[in-house]
Design a protein around this motif. Structure first.
Motif, PDB file in Angstrom:
ATOM      1  N   TRP A  74     -14.810  68.220  26.254  1.00  0.00           N
ATOM      2  CA  TRP A  74     -16.162  68.904  26.157  1.00  0.00           C
ATOM      3  C   TRP A  74     -17.178  67.967  25.751  1.00  0.00           C
ATOM      4  O   TRP A  74     -16.868  66.969  25.097  1.00  0.00           O
ATOM      5  CB  TRP A  74     -16.198  70.118  25.271  1.00  0.00           C
ATOM      6  CG  TRP A  74     -15.424  71.138  25.636  1.00  0.00           C
ATOM      7  CD1 TRP A  74     -14.143  71.514  25.195  1.00  0.00           C
ATOM      8  CD2 TRP A  74     -15.742  72.284  26.873  1.00  0.00           C
ATOM      9  NE1 TRP A  74     -13.539  72.783  25.898  1.00  0.00           N
ATOM     10  CE2 TRP A  74     -14.614  73.291  26.710  1.00  0.00           C
ATOM     11  CE3 TRP A  74     -16.840  72.582  27.338  1.00  0.00           C
ATOM     12  CZ2 TRP A  74     -14.534  74.334  27.578  1.00  0.00           C
ATOM     13  CZ3 TRP A  74     -16.635  73.676  28.119  1.00  0.00           C
ATOM     14  CH2 TRP A  74     -15.722  74.556  28.277  1.00  0.00           C
ATOM     15  N   ALA A 134     -17.423  66.300  22.051  1.00  0.00           N
ATOM     16  CA  ALA A 134     -16.204  66.571  21.643  1.00  0.00           C
ATOM     17  C   ALA A 134     -15.779  65.534  20.560  1.00  0.00           C
ATOM     18  O   ALA A 134     -14.796  65.389  19.887  1.00  0.00           O
ATOM     19  CB  ALA A 134     -14.999  66.855  22.536  1.00  0.00           C
ATOM     20  N   HIS A 150     -10.294  69.580  23.064  1.00  0.00           N
ATOM     21  CA  HIS A 150     -10.838  70.777  23.246  1.00  0.00           C
ATOM     22  C   HIS A 150     -11.576  71.510  22.175  1.00  0.00           C
ATOM     23  O   HIS A 150     -11.412  71.192  20.854  1.00  0.00           O
ATOM     24  CB  HIS A 150      -9.704  72.051  23.668  1.00  0.00           C
ATOM     25  CG  HIS A 150     -10.102  73.190  23.933  1.00  0.00           C
ATOM     26  ND1 HIS A 150     -10.729  73.386  25.144  1.00  0.00           N
ATOM     27  CD2 HIS A 150     -10.031  74.462  23.544  1.00  0.00           C
ATOM     28  CE1 HIS A 150     -11.023  74.663  25.422  1.00  0.00           C
ATOM     29  NE2 HIS A 150     -10.508  75.152  24.519  1.00  0.00           N
ATOM     30  N   ARG A 164     -16.005  77.485  21.789  1.00  0.00           N
ATOM     31  CA  ARG A 164     -17.779  77.742  22.483  1.00  0.00           C
ATOM     32  C   ARG A 164     -18.389  77.595  21.395  1.00  0.00           C
ATOM     33  O   ARG A 164     -19.610  76.866  21.356  1.00  0.00           O
ATOM     34  CB  ARG A 164     -17.821  79.096  23.220  1.00  0.00           C
ATOM     35  CG  ARG A 164     -18.996  79.358  23.894  1.00  0.00           C
ATOM     36  CD  ARG A 164     -19.343  80.968  23.872  1.00  0.00           C
ATOM     37  NE  ARG A 164     -18.272  81.667  24.521  1.00  0.00           N
ATOM     38  CZ  ARG A 164     -18.144  81.992  25.918  1.00  0.00           C
ATOM     39  NH1 ARG A 164     -19.311  81.348  26.734  1.00  0.00           N
ATOM     40  NH2 ARG A 164     -17.153  82.485  26.596  1.00  0.00           N
ATOM     41  N   LEU A 214     -18.955  73.984  20.288  1.00  0.00           N
ATOM     42  CA  LEU A 214     -19.528  73.194  21.135  1.00  0.00           C
ATOM     43  C   LEU A 214     -21.295  73.462  21.167  1.00  0.00           C
ATOM     44  O   LEU A 214     -21.755  72.492  21.173  1.00  0.00           O
ATOM     45  CB  LEU A 214     -19.343  73.518  22.762  1.00  0.00           C
ATOM     46  CG  LEU A 214     -19.790  72.788  23.712  1.00  0.00           C
ATOM     47  CD1 LEU A 214     -19.953  71.410  23.782  1.00  0.00           C
ATOM     48  CD2 LEU A 214     -19.248  73.677  25.116  1.00  0.00           C
ATOM     49  N   ASP A 238     -24.490  68.813  29.825  1.00  0.00           N
ATOM     50  CA  ASP A 238     -23.908  69.102  28.590  1.00  0.00           C
ATOM     51  C   ASP A 238     -24.088  70.515  28.134  1.00  0.00           C
ATOM     52  O   ASP A 238     -23.284  71.448  28.208  1.00  0.00           O
ATOM     53  CB  ASP A 238     -24.272  68.502  27.450  1.00  0.00           C
ATOM     54  CG  ASP A 238     -23.765  67.066  27.804  1.00  0.00           C
ATOM     55  OD1 ASP A 238     -22.874  66.671  28.611  1.00  0.00           O
ATOM     56  OD2 ASP A 238     -24.226  65.961  27.000  1.00  0.00           O
ATOM     57  N   GLN A 266     -22.496  73.152  30.572  1.00  0.00           N
ATOM     58  CA  GLN A 266     -21.019  73.330  29.979  1.00  0.00           C
ATOM     59  C   GLN A 266     -21.157  74.421  28.808  1.00  0.00           C
ATOM     60  O   GLN A 266     -19.980  75.491  28.967  1.00  0.00           O
ATOM     61  CB  GLN A 266     -20.454  72.017  29.305  1.00  0.00           C
ATOM     62  CG  GLN A 266     -20.203  70.889  30.165  1.00  0.00           C
ATOM     63  CD  GLN A 266     -19.323  69.742  29.457  1.00  0.00           C
ATOM     64  OE1 GLN A 266     -18.895  70.064  28.304  1.00  0.00           O
ATOM     65  NE2 GLN A 266     -19.264  68.514  30.028  1.00  0.00           N
ATOM     66  N   TYR A 272     -19.300  78.229  29.684  1.00  0.00           N
ATOM     67  CA  TYR A 272     -18.172  77.792  29.024  1.00  0.00           C
ATOM     68  C   TYR A 272     -17.002  78.320  29.768  1.00  0.00           C
ATOM     69  O   TYR A 272     -15.900  77.639  29.858  1.00  0.00           O
ATOM     70  CB  TYR A 272     -18.032  78.264  27.564  1.00  0.00           C
ATOM     71  CG  TYR A 272     -16.994  78.051  26.661  1.00  0.00           C
ATOM     72  CD1 TYR A 272     -16.979  76.720  25.878  1.00  0.00           C
ATOM     73  CD2 TYR A 272     -15.994  78.661  26.804  1.00  0.00           C
ATOM     74  CE1 TYR A 272     -15.971  76.420  25.076  1.00  0.00           C
ATOM     75  CE2 TYR A 272     -14.921  78.239  25.955  1.00  0.00           C
ATOM     76  CZ  TYR A 272     -14.981  77.153  25.073  1.00  0.00           C
ATOM     77  OH  TYR A 272     -13.752  76.791  24.294  1.00  0.00           O
ATOM     78  N   TYR A 328     -16.017  76.610  32.998  1.00  0.00           N
ATOM     79  CA  TYR A 328     -15.630  75.234  33.003  1.00  0.00           C
ATOM     80  C   TYR A 328     -14.451  75.007  32.461  1.00  0.00           C
ATOM     81  O   TYR A 328     -13.525  74.106  32.615  1.00  0.00           O
ATOM     82  CB  TYR A 328     -16.892  74.441  32.143  1.00  0.00           C
ATOM     83  CG  TYR A 328     -16.483  73.036  32.139  1.00  0.00           C
ATOM     84  CD1 TYR A 328     -17.242  72.280  32.904  1.00  0.00           C
ATOM     85  CD2 TYR A 328     -16.032  72.193  31.057  1.00  0.00           C
ATOM     86  CE1 TYR A 328     -17.144  70.816  33.103  1.00  0.00           C
ATOM     87  CE2 TYR A 328     -15.986  70.742  30.973  1.00  0.00           C
ATOM     88  CZ  TYR A 328     -16.533  70.234  32.140  1.00  0.00           C
ATOM     89  OH  TYR A 328     -16.739  68.773  32.201  1.00  0.00           O
ATOM     90  N   ALA A 329     -13.932  75.953  31.390  1.00  0.00           N
ATOM     91  CA  ALA A 329     -12.518  75.937  30.664  1.00  0.00           C
ATOM     92  C   ALA A 329     -11.483  76.358  31.918  1.00  0.00           C
ATOM     93  O   ALA A 329     -10.495  75.765  31.765  1.00  0.00           O
ATOM     94  CB  ALA A 329     -12.677  77.025  29.784  1.00  0.00           C
TER      95      ALA A 329
END
Length: 497
Positions: A48, A51, A152, A155, A158, A179, A182, A186, A189-190
């Motif tokens: 992410w 990250a 990882h 949410r 992030l 970004d 994302q 979420y 994208y996951a």
């Protein structure tokens, strides 16, 4: 898979400090060993936004010799890079033997962000992941170590980090609109990341999933796995077989392969007047097609292989005589240079691929792997045997990307070759074309004859077939080459219309 990770895992400062110092010392020592053992290491950092990938890279390289690594932050492809297959730009960045390459984002961006923003249709994702798996397997088979990490975040974490970075004067420039997308998307994208990990975590290059909410924990896990990957690769390198092939290739042919070359009618010929007429007609048509190639963004690659003195140079000259030199390029390949030997054997050919709108002509090619490198023992039996699959995968990537790929084997008889050798020997203007290596190769005609038949049998595919050109008559061969290239380009134009 990702939702089973325990993102509550943490590491206290004292334990982290103790472990990080030990891991860094190991990594520093391993870098020197990699250099000594000529092991290339590829580190892929995905995950992410926010990250901690950037701070992790900075932490690692601070302990390493800067002469032995390179960090590659991967952004969107440039207009120049978009003219090539998507893996083209990554082949350029691969580390040489003994070096380490860090990819801050990588080829996986194509099946993550590009899918999220609809730049890559979902229907094409499986073929892209297939190409990635082949790419990584080829590198590992060639002796590289690949360590892939997905870091990882939850949410909540992030969003928290993006807000924090956006209010920091020194960090805000790093936060992209993508970004925030994302975070907004979420779950989607996951799901894309989960699918990517499922289909690209292979025995050659498995993914390591990293719980990233605690940066100290994430760093220790990444570094521990990186050290373990390098140690394992060094052990495998130490124990890998080094022996070269001792199997006489003509013995293998007798019971396993058809004789394609024996079916070629070497009596085919053209008289001079007919030759001139058809040659001129074909050259004019090809010149017109060059404009169509440019307008429709088609990349064309024509490969010439054949016996020594089979007429490759003459055929190439007639092929290019009327073309605009600004839109074609001829590359001749001999023995690899010292730099090229530090990479996978396909590396030097990827670097010279023609982009969209251009015509590339290769005098010799990657097929040297299953011809001269096989016969002369420059490639081990394991290496040249697996190269059939590698070549087919490579060529499939080209044709899937829209390349017109035309492959010629120029065939002549042994008697005709001898006549041409003698002519070159006695002609002061052609003596430079005849070398001791040509005579030595002639002595191994039977070995090459077998290798060529096996090459054709195993690498002539529907998308990239071989065309065997009867070459005893140069007039016939030159016209046949031109007309074959013309038909291939016209077929691609028709397909795109």
């Amino acid at each position: 898979m990702l939702n089973t990770l325990d993102l509550e895992l943490t590491l206290d400062k004292e334990t982290y400090k103790s472990q990080i110092e030990d891991l860094m010392r190991q990594l520093c020592s391993l870098q020197q060993t990699c250099w000594e053992q000529k092991l290339p290491v590829i580190v892929v950092l995905e995950g992410w936004a926010a990250a901690g990938k950037g701070s992790l890279v900075k932490k690692i390289v601070n302990y390493m010799d800067p002469r032995g690594f390179a960090v590659h932050p991967i952004l969107n492809p440039s207009p120049q890079e978009e003219r090539f297959p998507f893996l083209w730009r990554f082949w350029h960045k691969l580390p040489a033997k003994g070096s380490i390459g860090f990819f801050y984002h990588s080829w996986y961006t194509h099946i993550l962000e590009d899918r999220l923003f609809k730049r890559l249709p979902d229907a094409l994702a499986p073929s892209v992941m297939r190409d990635i798996n082949a790419f990584e397997r080829q590198l590992v088979d060639d002796g590289a170590a690949i360590a892939k990490f997905w870091i990882h975040l939850s949410r909540k974490e992030l969003k928290s980090r993006l807000k924090k970075y956006e209010t920091d004067e020194l960090e805000s420039w790093r936060v992209r609109p993508e970004d925030w997308q994302q975070a907004k998307n979420y779950d989607q994208y996951a799901a894309l990341a989960e699918e990517m990990i499922t289909y690209t975590s292979t025995g050659s290059a498995p993914w390591t999933l990293v719980e990233g909410n605690c940066q100290r924990y994430a760093r220790i896990k990444v570094l521990s796995q990186l050290v373990a990957t390098i140690v394992q690769a060094l052990d495998q390198l130490k124990n890998s077989p080094k022996s070269h092939s001792t199997l006489a290739p003509q013995q293998e042919l007798l019971s396993t392969e058809p004789d394609f070359l024996a079916k070629v009618d070497l009596n085919l010929c053209l008289d001079k007047e007919n030759y001139k007429q058809r040659l001129r007609q074909a050259q004019v048509e090809l010149r017109k097609l060059q404009l169509s190639v440019f307008k429709t963004n088609i990349p064309v690659l024509v490969i010439f292989e054949g016996w020594d003195a089979a007429g490759k140079g003459g055929a190439i000259k007639r092929l290019t005589d009327t073309l605009d030199p600004r839109s074609y390029k001829v590359n001749s390949f001999a023995a690899p240079t010292t730099e090229e030997l530090q990479h996978h054997y396909l590396w030097r050919f990827w670097r010279h691929l023609p982009g969209a709108r251009t015509i590339g002509i290769f005098d010799r090619s990657w097929y040297g792997r299953v011809l001269v490198e096989r016969i002369e023992g420059f490639a081990t039996e394991i290496e040249w045997r697996r190269s059939y699959q590698e070549i087919n995968e490579f060529e499939a990537q080209l044709t899937d990307s829209g390349y017109v790929l035309v492959k010629f084997w120029l065939h002549i008889s042994q008697d005709e070759q001898l006549l041409r050798f003698e002519e070159r020997k006695n002609n002061p203007f052609k003596q430079y074309k005849l070398t001791e290596e040509d005579w030595r190769n002639r002595e191994q005609w039977n070995l090459y004859y077998v290798a060529v038949n096996q090459m054709i049998a195993r690498t002539s595919t529907p998308a990239a077939p071989w065309t065997i050109i009867p070459g005893n008559d140069k007039y016939y061969a030159r016209v046949k080459v031109l007309e074959t290239v013309i038909e291939a380009i016209k077929a691609e134009l028709k397909r795109r219309s």
